[in-house]
Scaffold this motif. Structure first.
Motif, PDB file in Angstrom:
ATOM      1  N   PHE A  82       0.771  -1.186  -0.280  1.00 39.85           N
ATOM      2  CA  PHE A  82       0.075   0.083  -0.094  1.00 39.85           C
ATOM      3  C   PHE A  82       0.785   1.011   0.057  1.00 39.85           C
ATOM      4  O   PHE A  82       0.404   2.414  -0.634  1.00 39.85           O
ATOM      5  N   ARG A  83       1.919   1.126   0.895  1.00 37.41           N
ATOM      6  CA  ARG A  83       2.715   2.460   0.754  1.00 37.41           C
ATOM      7  C   ARG A  83       3.532   2.361  -0.307  1.00 37.41           C
ATOM      8  O   ARG A  83       4.129   3.674  -0.805  1.00 37.41           O
ATOM      9  N   GLY A  84       3.775   1.284  -1.016  1.00 37.28           N
ATOM     10  CA  GLY A  84       4.699   1.524  -2.216  1.00 37.28           C
ATOM     11  C   GLY A  84       3.920   1.778  -3.479  1.00 37.28           C
ATOM     12  O   GLY A  84       4.393   1.735  -4.467  1.00 37.28           O
ATOM     13  N   GLY A  85       2.579   2.100  -3.318  1.00 37.23           N
ATOM     14  CA  GLY A  85       1.798   2.363  -4.589  1.00 37.23           C
ATOM     15  C   GLY A  85       1.347   1.184  -5.295  1.00 37.23           C
ATOM     16  O   GLY A  85       1.043   1.406  -6.650  1.00 37.23           O
ATOM     17  N   GLN A  86       1.523   0.077  -4.810  1.00 33.88           N
ATOM     18  CA  GLN A  86       0.972  -1.050  -5.649  1.00 33.88           C
ATOM     19  C   GLN A  86      -0.449  -1.123  -5.807  1.00 33.88           C
ATOM     20  O   GLN A  86      -1.225  -0.971  -4.961  1.00 33.88           O
ATOM     21  N   TRP A 113      -7.463 -10.735   5.361  1.00 31.90           N
ATOM     22  CA  TRP A 113      -8.563 -10.185   4.415  1.00 31.90           C
ATOM     23  C   TRP A 113      -9.328  -8.957   5.250  1.00 31.90           C
ATOM     24  O   TRP A 113      -9.930  -7.980   4.296  1.00 31.90           O
ATOM     25  N   ASP A 114      -9.184  -8.691   6.242  1.00 30.39           N
ATOM     26  CA  ASP A 114      -9.550  -7.450   7.176  1.00 30.39           C
ATOM     27  C   ASP A 114      -8.634  -6.237   6.431  1.00 30.39           C
ATOM     28  O   ASP A 114      -9.171  -5.186   6.244  1.00 30.39           O
ATOM     29  N   LEU A 115      -7.448  -6.455   6.271  1.00 31.91           N
ATOM     30  CA  LEU A 115      -6.616  -5.352   5.942  1.00 31.91           C
ATOM     31  C   LEU A 115      -7.031  -4.881   4.268  1.00 31.91           C
ATOM     32  O   LEU A 115      -7.021  -3.972   3.922  1.00 31.91           O
ATOM     33  N   ALA A 116      -7.572  -6.209   3.436  1.00 31.43           N
ATOM     34  CA  ALA A 116      -7.782  -5.967   2.333  1.00 31.43           C
ATOM     35  C   ALA A 116      -9.093  -5.020   2.285  1.00 31.43           C
ATOM     36  O   ALA A 116      -9.477  -4.044   1.478  1.00 31.43           O
ATOM     37  N   PHE A 117     -10.238  -5.489   3.030  1.00 33.28           N
ATOM     38  CA  PHE A 117     -11.154  -4.545   3.342  1.00 33.28           C
ATOM     39  C   PHE A 117     -11.046  -3.209   3.687  1.00 33.28           C
ATOM     40  O   PHE A 117     -11.847  -2.194   2.975  1.00 33.28           O
ATOM     41  N   ALA A 118     -10.091  -2.840   4.675  1.00 36.51           N
ATOM     42  CA  ALA A 118      -9.568  -1.423   4.874  1.00 36.51           C
ATOM     43  C   ALA A 118      -9.041  -0.728   3.780  1.00 36.51           C
ATOM     44  O   ALA A 118      -9.342   0.349   3.560  1.00 36.51           O
ATOM     45  N   TRP A 119      -8.150  -1.750   2.988  1.00 35.13           N
ATOM     46  CA  TRP A 119      -7.611  -1.100   1.540  1.00 35.13           C
ATOM     47  C   TRP A 119      -8.468  -0.591   0.834  1.00 35.13           C
ATOM     48  O   TRP A 119      -8.500   0.792   0.261  1.00 35.13           O
ATOM     49  N   GLU A 122     -10.365   2.935   2.270  1.00 42.91           N
ATOM     50  CA  GLU A 122      -9.472   3.900   1.967  1.00 42.91           C
ATOM     51  C   GLU A 122      -9.418   4.464   0.750  1.00 42.91           C
ATOM     52  O   GLU A 122      -9.192   5.545   0.299  1.00 42.91           O
ATOM     53  N   GLU A 123      -9.405   3.406  -0.402  1.00 41.46           N
ATOM     54  CA  GLU A 123      -9.341   3.465  -1.690  1.00 41.46           C
ATOM     55  C   GLU A 123     -10.228   2.736  -2.611  1.00 41.46           C
ATOM     56  O   GLU A 123      -9.857   1.903  -3.148  1.00 41.46           O
ATOM     57  N   PRO A 124     -11.542   3.101  -2.590  1.00 41.71           N
ATOM     58  CA  PRO A 124     -12.294   2.277  -3.379  1.00 41.71           C
ATOM     59  C   PRO A 124     -12.225   2.170  -4.626  1.00 41.71           C
ATOM     60  O   PRO A 124     -11.603   3.005  -5.334  1.00 41.71           O
ATOM     61  N   ARG A 125     -12.718   0.971  -5.322  1.00 38.80           N
ATOM     62  CA  ARG A 125     -12.619   0.539  -6.728  1.00 38.80           C
ATOM     63  C   ARG A 125     -13.229   1.932  -7.464  1.00 38.80           C
ATOM     64  O   ARG A 125     -14.294   2.160  -7.256  1.00 38.80           O
ATOM     65  N   CYS A 126     -12.629   2.090  -8.640  1.00 39.31           N
ATOM     66  CA  CYS A 126     -13.134   3.050  -9.731  1.00 39.31           C
ATOM     67  C   CYS A 126     -13.698   2.104 -10.797  1.00 39.31           C
ATOM     68  O   CYS A 126     -13.023   1.595 -11.701  1.00 39.31           O
ATOM     69  N   HIS A 127     -14.950   2.087 -10.837  1.00 39.03           N
ATOM     70  CA  HIS A 127     -15.851   1.478 -12.009  1.00 39.03           C
ATOM     71  C   HIS A 127     -15.683   2.231 -13.361  1.00 39.03           C
ATOM     72  O   HIS A 127     -15.759   3.422 -13.389  1.00 39.03           O
ATOM     73  N   HIS A 128     -15.818   1.370 -14.431  1.00 41.13           N
ATOM     74  CA  HIS A 128     -15.613   1.830 -15.684  1.00 41.13           C
ATOM     75  C   HIS A 128     -16.958   2.734 -16.063  1.00 41.13           C
ATOM     76  O   HIS A 128     -17.991   2.270 -15.771  1.00 41.13           O
ATOM     77  N   LYS A 129     -16.821   3.872 -16.396  1.00 45.20           N
ATOM     78  CA  LYS A 129     -18.068   4.767 -16.668  1.00 45.20           C
ATOM     79  C   LYS A 129     -18.797   4.144 -18.044  1.00 45.20           C
ATOM     80  O   LYS A 129     -18.139   3.712 -18.968  1.00 45.20           O
ATOM     81  N   ALA A 130     -19.909   4.070 -17.825  1.00 42.52           N
ATOM     82  CA  ALA A 130     -20.682   3.315 -18.884  1.00 42.52           C
ATOM     83  C   ALA A 130     -21.004   4.487 -19.909  1.00 42.52           C
ATOM     84  O   ALA A 130     -21.129   5.442 -20.138  1.00 42.52           O
ATOM     85  N   MET A 131     -20.942   3.613 -21.390  1.00 45.22           N
ATOM     86  CA  MET A 131     -20.786   4.552 -22.628  1.00 45.22           C
ATOM     87  C   MET A 131     -22.323   4.595 -22.947  1.00 45.22           C
ATOM     88  O   MET A 131     -22.849   3.568 -23.469  1.00 45.22           O
TER      89      MET A 131
END
Length: 662
Positions: A82-86, A113-119, A122-131
Motif C-alpha cells: 500500500f505504501r509502495g503504491g502497488q 482479508w480485514d486489511l484488504a477490506f480496509a484498503w 480507503e481507496e474504493p474501486r473506480c468502476h468503468h463509466k458506462a458509454m
C-alpha cells in the motif's frame, strides 16, 4: 499396484482427450491465473527472506498452527504494498496464492482479508463509466469515416453483446455466428464465448447475442468473409485501446487529461441501455451472463447514461449529436465501399462530403479532415509499437527460399533481381542499415550506391530520373508517404509505387520515422518531384511522362505487367529510345481476358490520358470499337439518391481504379 486403465471405447476416447492435461488440485480456472499467483507468491517469499529472514516454505511447514503467523506476515506485506503504491489486486491475489499453497489455513486468514477490506475502504474501486448510446454511435461514425471498419465492428460487438474486453479480443470468425451462418429466418447474431469467466460456477458453454440490424450488417460486412481460424481483432489489446483513446481525444471526451471511456465501458454501457429499453433486469442479467442481480447492479449506471451528454460543452455535444445522427448513412456508404472493393484510404472523402452536405455543418467536415491528418502519425506509432511487440526472431536469410527472399525485398522497396547469394547480401545490408541512426549526414558503407543529399549540395530540380536516394518518412496520407530526401526537401512516393502489390493502407507498408530507399520517378515541369519505392531505370528525359502528352489515340506502346489488384492492372510503359519507364493503369474492363493476366507479361497498350498530378497513364489494351471485357461486371446496387453513391455508380470501375492509384 493396480493401474486404472480404460476398458470401453468411450473411456479410451476420454483418456486420449485428457492426456495433455495436468489436473491440479486447486480452484484456479485459467492457467494464466495460476501462473500469475506463482509469481506473486515468489515476490512475497523474496520480501519475507529480505526483511524477516524467513522462507515461505519453512513458514508454511512450521510446527503447530501457523495460520496466525502467516496472516501477520501477510498484513505487514500488504501495508508495504500500500505504501509502495502497488495495485490492490497484488495483495488480494497474494493471499489467494498463499492459501493455495496450504489449503488448510484458507479459512484462518481473516486478519489478512480485514486489511484488504480496509484498503478498499480507503481507496474504493473506480468502476468503468458506462458509454451511452449517443457516444457509441458517434465513436462508430468517426471510426468508419477514418477507414477503421474493424475497430468499429469490435466496438459495436462489445457494446451490443455486453462483452468483456477479453471475450471479444479472443474471439475468432468461427465463434461469430451471423445470419448467413444460421438457419433461414434467423435475424440475430451470436458470439460463442471462449473460456467464460464464470464457467466454473455457471454454464460452461456461454454466448452473447446481438440483435440490432444495423450492427449485424456491419459485422457481416467486416467479418463475414474471414476464414474461420482468423481472429476478429488480430492486433493487441493495447492497439485497440489506443484507437478508442484517439477517437475520444478528437471528439473532446476527455476529463483531467484522460479519455473518459475505456474498453470495459462498452459492457456497462450496453447493459444500462438494455435495462432502460426492456425494464427486465433478469433478461439483462442473462444476456450479460452475470451470476446474480447483485453483481449486475455494479455495472448499471443509469444516471450517467442520461446525464453525461447534457453535461458536455455545447460545441462538443453538437459534434457528438451530428455524428450519432448520421451513423446509419455512413454505415450504408461504408458497406457500399466494401462491397465494391474501394480502399479504406478513400472512404474519408465521401463520408465527410456527405456529412457536410446533409447536416449543413461544414465545420464537421473540417473536423474530420484535421482528425484524419492528426491520426496519421499516431496510428503509425501504434502500428510500429505493435510490430515491435509481436516481432519474432527472424529466420536466417541463407535458410530462406528465393521466393521468400524476393518478397522480403519487395516489402523493403528494393530490387528483386539476381541469384540467391545476391538477394541474401542485399537483405543483410538492409538489416545493417536499419540498425544505424537515420541521419542524412552519415553515409553507410552498405549503401554506397545510394545518394544522400547534403545541405546546399543539390536542389530538387537537379535530380535525375532513376537516381537512388535514401530518405525518412515524415508524413503519411491516403495518397502515399511524404519522404524527406534531404534537409528541407520532401517529395511524395505514391501508394501505387510503394510495393509491387495492391496496398489498401499506407501504414501497412511504412511508418512515420522509417528510413526508406527511393528512386526518382519524375521531375515535373513545375519542379515537383515524384518518388517511387519500386526501382525505376534512368532516363534521358527529365520527365518521362511528358513524352506521352502528344501520343495519338491510335499509337501503340509496349508495356509489362508490374502487379494486379482487385480492379486494375498496373504496368510499366516503355518510353522509346532509352526514355525509361512510366507507370500505367488499365481497368480490367480495358484488358482482353483479364483473368489470364500475369506479372511480367508484355502487352500492347494505347494511352487514353495522363492522369492529372499522378504521373500515371490511363491505358487501354482494347482495339478501337471493341467492347469492354465482360469478366469484371459489377453487381447491381440499389441505393437512395445519394450524391457520394451516385458519383461512384456513374464512374464505376474507372473511379475505383483511380482510388487504387493514390
Amino acid at each position: 499396484m493396480a493401474v486404472v486403465v480404460p476398458s470401453t471405447p468411450a473411456e479410451h476416447e476420454r483418456a486420449r482427450m485428457r492426456s495433455p492435461v495436468l489436473l491440479v488440485a486447486d480452484r484456479v480456472v485459467r492457467p494464466v491465473t495460476r501462473s500469475n499467483r506463482e509469481k506473486l507468491a515468489t515476490a512475497f517469499d523474496t520480501w519475507l527472506s529480505e526483511n524477516h529472514g524467513v522462507l515461505l516454505k519453512d513458514l508454511l511447514n512450521g510446527a503447530g498452527d501457523v495460520s496466525e503467523k502467516v496472516a501477520n506476515f501477510l498484513v505487514a506485506y500488504g501495508q508495504a504494498l500500500f505504501r509502495g503504491g502497488q495495485p490492490y489486486y497484488k495483495y488480494s491475489e497474494t493471499i489467494n496464492a498463499v492459501a493455495a499453497l496450504e489449503p488448510s489455513i484458507r479459512r484462518s486468514l481473516t486478519y489478512a482479508w480485514d486489511l484488504a477490506f480496509a484498503w478498499l475502504s480507503e481507496e474504493p474501486r473506480c468502476h468503468h463509466k458506462a458509454m451511452p448510446l449517443g457516444i457509441l454511435l458517434a465513436v462508430l461514425s468517426a471510426a468508419l469515416a477514418w477507414g477503421w471498419a474493424a475497430e468499429a465492428a469490435v466496438f459495436s460487438l462489445a457494446w451490443t453483446g455486453l462483452l468483456r474486453p477479453g471475450e471479444v479480443l479472443s474471439a475468432r470468425r468461427s465463434d461469430l455466428i451471423l445470419p448467413r451462418d444460421s438457419a433461414p429466418g434467423t435475424k440475430h447474431a451470436l458470439l460463442v464465448i471462449r473460456n467464460p469467466k464464470t464457467r466454473g460456477r455457471a454454464a460452461r458453454h456461454q454466448s452473447a447475442r446481438v440483435d440490432p440490424a444495423d450492427i449485424i450488417e456491419l459485422l457481416d460486412a467486416v467479418f463475414g468473409n474471414l476464414p474461420g481460424h482468423v481472429s476478429l481483432w488480430p492486433q493487441s489489446c493495447a492497439t485497440l485501446r489506443r484507437r478508442l483513446e484517439q477517437i475520444q481525444e478528437r471528439l473532446g471526451l476527455v476529463e483531467a487529461g484522460k479519455p473518459v471511456f475505456d474498453l470495459s465501458s462498452f459492457r456497462s454501457g450496453g447493459a444500462t441501455w438494455a435495462l432502460s429499453v426492456t425494464e427486465n433486469s433478469e433478461l439483462v442479467r442473462r444476456r450479460g451472463r452475470w451470476l446474480s442481480l447483485r453483481v449486475m447492479d455494479i455495472y448499471l449506471q443509469e444516471v450517467v447514461a442520461i446525464t453525461y451528454l447534457p453535461s458536455l460543452e455545447p460545441h462538443t455535444r453538437a459534434c457528438i449529436d451530428s455524428l450519432a445522427a448520421e451513423f446509419s448513412a455512413i454505415l450504408r456508404r461504408v458497406i457500399f465501399f466494401m462491397a465494391r472493393g474501394i480502399p479504406r484510404a478513400a472512404w474519408f472523402a465521401p463520408a465527410a462530403f456527405f456529412l457536410s452536405n446533409c447536416r449543413k455543418w461544414v465545420e464537421l467536415g473540417f473536423w474530420l479532415a484535421s482528425a484524419k491528418d492528426d491520426l496519421d502519425s499516431t496510428a503509425a506509432r501504434a502500428l510500429q509499437d505493435e510490430d515491435e511487440r509481436s516481432a519474432e526472431p527472424a529466420q536466417p536469410y541463407h535458410e530462406m527460399k528465393v521466393v521468400d527472399l524476393r518478397e522480403a525485398l519487395r516489402a523493403l522497396g528494393m530490387p528483386v533481381s539476381g541469384r540467391k547469394p545476391e538477394l541474401v547480401a542485399r537483405l543483410e545490408a538492409a538489416g545493417k542499415e536499419e540498425t544505424s541512426p537515420a541521419h542524412f549526414s552519415e553515409k553507410s558503407s552498405d549503401t554506397d550506391d545510394v545518394d544522400v543529399l547534403e545541405p546546399g549540395q543539390v536542389s530538387l530540380s537537379d535530380l535525375r530520373v532513376g537516381q537512388k536516394l535514401r530518405g525518412i518518412v515524415r508524413r503519411i496520407s491516403q495518397w502515399g508517404a511524404f519522404v524527406e530526401i534531404g534537409p528541407g526537401a520532401t517529395a511524395l512516393a505514391r501508394i501505387s509505387r510503394m510495393v509491387e502489390r495492391y496496398v489498401e493502407d499506407v501504414f501497412d507498408v511504412v511508418s512515420v520515422g522509417q528510413e526508406v530507399v527511393v528512386w526518382v520517378y519524375r521531375v515535373a515541369p513545375d519542379g515537383k518531384v515524384g518518388l517511387s519505392m519500386i526501382e525505376y531505370p534512368t532516363s534521358k528525359l527529365k520527365d518521362p511522362v511528358s513524352f506521352f502528352e502528344d501520343a495519338r489515340p491510335s499509337e501503340w506502346f509496349t508495356a509489362t505487367v508490374r502487379f494486379i489488384s482487385n480492379w486494375s492492372i498496373f504496368v510499366d510503359v516503355a518510353v522509346p529510345e532509352g526514355g525509361g519507364l512510366v507507370q500505367g493503369i488499365l481497368h480490367k474492363s480495358q484488358f482482353p481476358h483479364p483473368e489470364k493476366a500475369v506479372k511480367g507479361q508484355e502487352v500492347e497498350v494505347r494511352v487514353v490520358e495522363i492522369i492529372s498530378n499522378t504521373g500515371t497513364l490511363r491505358l487501354t489494351a482494347m482495339r478501337r470499337g471493341s467492347r469492354p471485357s465482360p469478366h469484371v461486371a459489377l453487381p447491381a446496387v440499389h441505393l437512395e439518391a445519394i450524391p457520394a453513391v451516385q458519383e461512384f455508380e456513374d464512374k464505376q470501375g474507372q473511379q475505383q481504379a483511380l482510388m487504387e492509384l493514390g
